[in-house]
Write a protein that holds these residues in place. Structure first.
Motif, PDB file in Angstrom:
ATOM      1  N   GLU A 164       0.841  -1.210   0.000  1.00 59.17           N
ATOM      2  CA  GLU A 164       0.000   0.000   0.000  1.00 59.17           C
ATOM      3  C   GLU A 164       0.869   1.251   0.000  1.00 59.17           C
ATOM      4  OE1 GLU A 164      -2.428  -0.461   3.433  1.00 59.17           O
ATOM      5  OE2 GLU A 164      -3.937  -1.698   2.437  1.00 59.17           O
ATOM      6  N   ALA A 165       1.924   1.247   0.815  1.00 56.26           N
ATOM      7  CA  ALA A 165       2.811   2.413   0.901  1.00 56.26           C
ATOM      8  C   ALA A 165       3.565   2.625  -0.400  1.00 56.26           C
ATOM      9  CB  ALA A 165       3.790   2.234   2.063  1.00 56.26           C
ATOM     10  N   ILE A 166       4.042   1.536  -1.015  1.00 55.58           N
ATOM     11  CA  ILE A 166       4.777   1.647  -2.279  1.00 55.58           C
ATOM     12  C   ILE A 166       3.860   2.150  -3.394  1.00 55.58           C
ATOM     13  CG2 ILE A 166       6.004   0.343  -4.065  1.00 55.58           C
ATOM     14  CD1 ILE A 166       6.933  -1.539  -1.715  1.00 55.58           C
ATOM     15  N   ALA A 167       2.664   1.556  -3.489  1.00 60.14           N
ATOM     16  CA  ALA A 167       1.699   2.008  -4.498  1.00 60.14           C
ATOM     17  C   ALA A 167       1.331   3.466  -4.257  1.00 60.14           C
ATOM     18  CB  ALA A 167       0.452   1.135  -4.469  1.00 60.14           C
ATOM     19  N   GLY A 168       1.130   3.814  -2.991  1.00 59.20           N
ATOM     20  CA  GLY A 168       0.784   5.193  -2.652  1.00 59.20           C
ATOM     21  C   GLY A 168       1.873   6.170  -3.041  1.00 59.20           C
ATOM     22  N   PHE A 169       3.134   5.792  -2.810  1.00 55.07           N
ATOM     23  CA  PHE A 169       4.249   6.670  -3.157  1.00 55.07           C
ATOM     24  C   PHE A 169       4.290   6.926  -4.663  1.00 55.07           C
ATOM     25  CE2 PHE A 169       8.561   7.449  -4.579  1.00 55.07           C
ATOM     26  CZ  PHE A 169       8.952   8.485  -3.751  1.00 55.07           C
ATOM     27  N   ILE A 170       4.129   5.857  -5.451  1.00 53.42           N
ATOM     28  CA  ILE A 170       4.215   6.003  -6.907  1.00 53.42           C
ATOM     29  C   ILE A 170       3.035   6.802  -7.453  1.00 53.42           C
ATOM     30  CG2 ILE A 170       4.181   4.721  -9.090  1.00 53.42           C
ATOM     31  CD1 ILE A 170       5.751   2.500  -7.609  1.00 53.42           C
ATOM     32  N   ILE A 171       1.841   6.518  -6.962  1.00 55.46           N
ATOM     33  CA  ILE A 171       0.666   7.257  -7.432  1.00 55.46           C
ATOM     34  C   ILE A 171       0.723   8.714  -6.985  1.00 55.46           C
ATOM     35  CG2 ILE A 171      -1.845   7.469  -7.151  1.00 55.46           C
ATOM     36  CD1 ILE A 171      -1.932   4.368  -7.228  1.00 55.46           C
ATOM     37  N   ASP A 172       1.183   8.959  -5.773  1.00 57.95           N
ATOM     38  CA  ASP A 172       1.317  10.344  -5.312  1.00 57.95           C
ATOM     39  C   ASP A 172       2.397  11.089  -6.090  1.00 57.95           C
ATOM     40  OD1 ASP A 172      -0.731  10.144  -3.502  1.00 57.95           O
ATOM     41  OD2 ASP A 172       0.568   9.723  -1.776  1.00 57.95           O
ATOM     42  N   SER A 173       3.423  10.375  -6.536  1.00 56.33           N
ATOM     43  CA  SER A 173       4.443  11.002  -7.380  1.00 56.33           C
ATOM     44  C   SER A 173       3.816  11.502  -8.673  1.00 56.33           C
ATOM     45  CB  SER A 173       5.567  10.003  -7.698  1.00 56.33           C
ATOM     46  OG  SER A 173       6.273   9.649  -6.535  1.00 56.33           O
ATOM     47  N   TYR A 174       2.912  10.699  -9.234  1.00 57.53           N
ATOM     48  CA  TYR A 174       2.193  11.134 -10.438  1.00 57.53           C
ATOM     49  C   TYR A 174       1.252  12.287 -10.110  1.00 57.53           C
ATOM     50  CZ  TYR A 174      -0.885  11.297 -14.436  1.00 57.53           C
ATOM     51  OH  TYR A 174      -1.599  11.746 -15.517  1.00 57.53           O
ATOM     52  N   ARG A 175       0.572  12.188  -8.990  1.00 56.18           N
ATOM     53  CA  ARG A 175      -0.383  13.232  -8.580  1.00 56.18           C
ATOM     54  C   ARG A 175       0.311  14.593  -8.467  1.00 56.18           C
ATOM     55  NH1 ARG A 175      -4.740  12.574  -4.342  1.00 56.18           N
ATOM     56  NH2 ARG A 175      -3.722  10.605  -3.841  1.00 56.18           N
ATOM     57  N   HIS A 176       1.527  14.597  -7.902  1.00 58.92           N
ATOM     58  CA  HIS A 176       2.227  15.863  -7.634  1.00 58.92           C
ATOM     59  C   HIS A 176       3.058  16.359  -8.819  1.00 58.92           C
ATOM     60  CE1 HIS A 176       0.791  15.717  -3.595  1.00 58.92           C
ATOM     61  NE2 HIS A 176       1.477  14.643  -3.282  1.00 58.92           N
ATOM     62  N   ASP A 177       3.495  15.439  -9.690  1.00 55.69           N
ATOM     63  CA  ASP A 177       4.324  15.866 -10.828  1.00 55.69           C
ATOM     64  C   ASP A 177       4.039  14.970 -12.033  1.00 55.69           C
ATOM     65  OD1 ASP A 177       6.168  17.019 -12.482  1.00 55.69           O
ATOM     66  OD2 ASP A 177       7.821  16.970 -11.040  1.00 55.69           O
ATOM     67  N   PRO A 178       2.845  15.108 -12.632  1.00 51.82           N
ATOM     68  CA  PRO A 178       2.474  14.221 -13.740  1.00 51.82           C
ATOM     69  C   PRO A 178       3.395  14.328 -14.945  1.00 51.82           C
ATOM     70  CG  PRO A 178       0.883  16.021 -13.501  1.00 51.82           C
ATOM     71  CD  PRO A 178       1.771  16.059 -12.296  1.00 51.82           C
ATOM     72  N   ASP A 179       3.923  15.517 -15.225  1.00 48.84           N
ATOM     73  CA  ASP A 179       4.810  15.663 -16.382  1.00 48.84           C
ATOM     74  C   ASP A 179       6.076  14.820 -16.207  1.00 48.84           C
ATOM     75  OD1 ASP A 179       3.120  17.302 -17.759  1.00 48.84           O
ATOM     76  OD2 ASP A 179       4.232  19.157 -17.380  1.00 48.84           O
ATOM     77  N   LEU A 180       6.667  14.867 -15.027  1.00 46.44           N
ATOM     78  CA  LEU A 180       7.889  14.095 -14.789  1.00 46.44           C
ATOM     79  C   LEU A 180       7.611  12.595 -14.893  1.00 46.44           C
ATOM     80  CD1 LEU A 180      10.841  13.833 -14.059  1.00 46.44           C
ATOM     81  CD2 LEU A 180      10.217  14.069 -11.640  1.00 46.44           C
ATOM     82  N   MET A 181       6.506  12.151 -14.305  1.00 49.95           N
ATOM     83  CA  MET A 181       6.177  10.726 -14.369  1.00 49.95           C
ATOM     84  C   MET A 181       5.879  10.304 -15.808  1.00 49.95           C
ATOM     85  SD  MET A 181       6.643   9.533 -11.395  1.00 49.95           S
ATOM     86  CE  MET A 181       5.806   7.940 -11.346  1.00 49.95           C
ATOM     87  N   LYS A 182       5.250  11.188 -16.578  1.00 50.89           N
ATOM     88  CA  LYS A 182       5.002  10.893 -17.995  1.00 50.89           C
ATOM     89  C   LYS A 182       6.313  10.702 -18.734  1.00 50.89           C
ATOM     90  CE  LYS A 182       2.995  12.768 -22.238  1.00 50.89           C
ATOM     91  NZ  LYS A 182       2.220  13.879 -22.858  1.00 50.89           N
ATOM     92  N   VAL A 183       7.265  11.575 -18.483  1.00 50.01           N
ATOM     93  CA  VAL A 183       8.561  11.485 -19.150  1.00 50.01           C
ATOM     94  C   VAL A 183       9.264  10.179 -18.773  1.00 50.01           C
ATOM     95  CG1 VAL A 183      10.878  12.496 -19.251  1.00 50.01           C
ATOM     96  CG2 VAL A 183       8.862  13.972 -19.416  1.00 50.01           C
ATOM     97  N   ILE A 184       9.254   9.842 -17.503  1.00 46.45           N
ATOM     98  CA  ILE A 184       9.940   8.627 -17.045  1.00 46.45           C
ATOM     99  C   ILE A 184       9.315   7.380 -17.657  1.00 46.45           C
ATOM    100  CG2 ILE A 184      10.296   7.160 -15.005  1.00 46.45           C
ATOM    101  CD1 ILE A 184      10.846   9.756 -13.449  1.00 46.45           C
ATOM    102  N   ILE A 185       7.985   7.327 -17.681  1.00 42.87           N
ATOM    103  CA  ILE A 185       7.315   6.126 -18.188  1.00 42.87           C
ATOM    104  C   ILE A 185       7.402   6.041 -19.706  1.00 42.87           C
ATOM    105  CG2 ILE A 185       5.053   5.039 -18.465  1.00 42.87           C
ATOM    106  CD1 ILE A 185       4.447   6.032 -15.595  1.00 42.87           C
ATOM    107  N   VAL A 186       7.057   7.112 -20.389  1.00 41.56           N
ATOM    108  CA  VAL A 186       7.003   7.070 -21.861  1.00 41.56           C
ATOM    109  C   VAL A 186       8.397   7.027 -22.477  1.00 41.56           C
ATOM    110  CG1 VAL A 186       6.271   8.334 -23.928  1.00 41.56           C
ATOM    111  CG2 VAL A 186       4.766   8.224 -21.930  1.00 41.56           C
TER     112      VAL A 186
END
Length: 200
Positions: free
Chosen positions: A88-110
Motif C-alpha cells: 500500500e505504501a509503495i503504491a501510494g508513493f508512486i501514485i502520489d508522485s504522479y499526482r504531484h508531478d504528472p509531467d515528470l512521471m510521464k517522461v519517465i514512463i514514456v
C-alpha cells in the motif's frame, strides 16, 4: 562564497525542470536542446555547460526520480509491518508522485521505462532493481506465512509494478479517469488485486 554555487545549482535545476515540460509536451525525440533553453529562459550554451546532450538531461531526470523511488521502497520494507501495508505504501508513493508531478512521471514512463529499444534498455538494471526490492517484500511475506508460496515472488513483483505502470499510462494517455478520488481508488484496487491474490 556560497552564493555563486547556489546560483549554479539553481540554473541546473531550472534547466532540468524546463526539460521535463518540454519532453512531456513535445516528446524527447521531437525536441532540441534549444527548445529546453528557450523554456528555461537561458542561453543555448548554458545547457551544454551543465549537460553534454539532451540524452544526459533525460538520464539525470530519470536517475534522480528512480533513486528516490528505490529509497522509498527500502525505507518502507525496513518497517515491521504486514506486507500488504508495505505494498500500500509503495503504491501510494508512486501514485502520489504522479499526482504531484504528472509531467515528470510521464517522461519517465514514456521515454524511459517503456522505451525498450533506447533508454529503457540502457537503464534496465536500475529499473529491475525496483522489481527486486518489491520481490523481497513478497518473499519475506511468503516465508512468514502471510502470502502463499504457489505464486513465484518474482512474478508477483512484476505483476504489481506492471499494474501500477499500466494505471499511470492510462492517466497519461487519458484512457482512465483521473482526479483525487480516482487516485485513491487506484491505490486501494491495486493492493486489493495483488494482496488478495497472494493472501495465504
Amino acid at each position: 562564497m556560497a552564493a555563486p554555487r547556489q546560483a549554479s545549482v539553481d540554473k541546473r535545476r531550472l534547466i532540468l525542470d524546463a526539460a521535463v515540460r518540454v519532453f512531456a509536451r513535445q516528446g524527447f525525440h521531437m525536441c532540441r536542446v534549444s527548445d529546453i533553453a528557450d523554456e528555461a529562459g537561458v542561453a543555448y550554451g548554458l545547457v551544454y555547460h551543465y549537460f553534454q546532450s539532451k540524452d544526459q538531461v533525460l538520464d539525470t531526470l530519470f536517475l534522480e526520480r528512480w533513486d528516490v523511488l528505490l529509497d522509498a521502497i527500502r525505507e518502507t520494507d525496513a518497517h515491521d509491518i504486514p506486507a500488504r501495508q508495505k505494498l500500500e505504501a509503495i503504491a501510494g508513493f508512486i501514485i502520489d508522485s504522479y499526482r504531484h508531478d504528472p509531467d515528470l512521471m510521464k517522461v519517465i514512463i514514456v521515454e524511459v521505462t517503456r522505451a525498450a529499444n533506447s533508454f529503457g534498455a540502457a537503464h534496465l538494471g536500475k529499473i529491475t532493481e525496483a522489481y527486486g526490492l518489491i520481490q523481497g517484500v513478497v518473499e519475506k511475506a511468503q516465508q512468514s506465512g502471510e502470502f502463499r508460496t504457489e505464486i513465484p515472488a518474482e512474478f508477483a513483483a512484476a505483476t504489481f509494478y506492471g499494474a501500477l505502470e499500466q494505471v499511470l499510462t492510462g492517466w497519461i494517455f487519458g484512457t482512465l479517469e483521473e482526479g483525487e478520488d480516482a487516485y485513491d481508488r487506484a491505490k486501494a484496487h491495486l493492493v486489493e488485486t495483488i494482496s488478495d491474490g497472494l493472501a495465504a
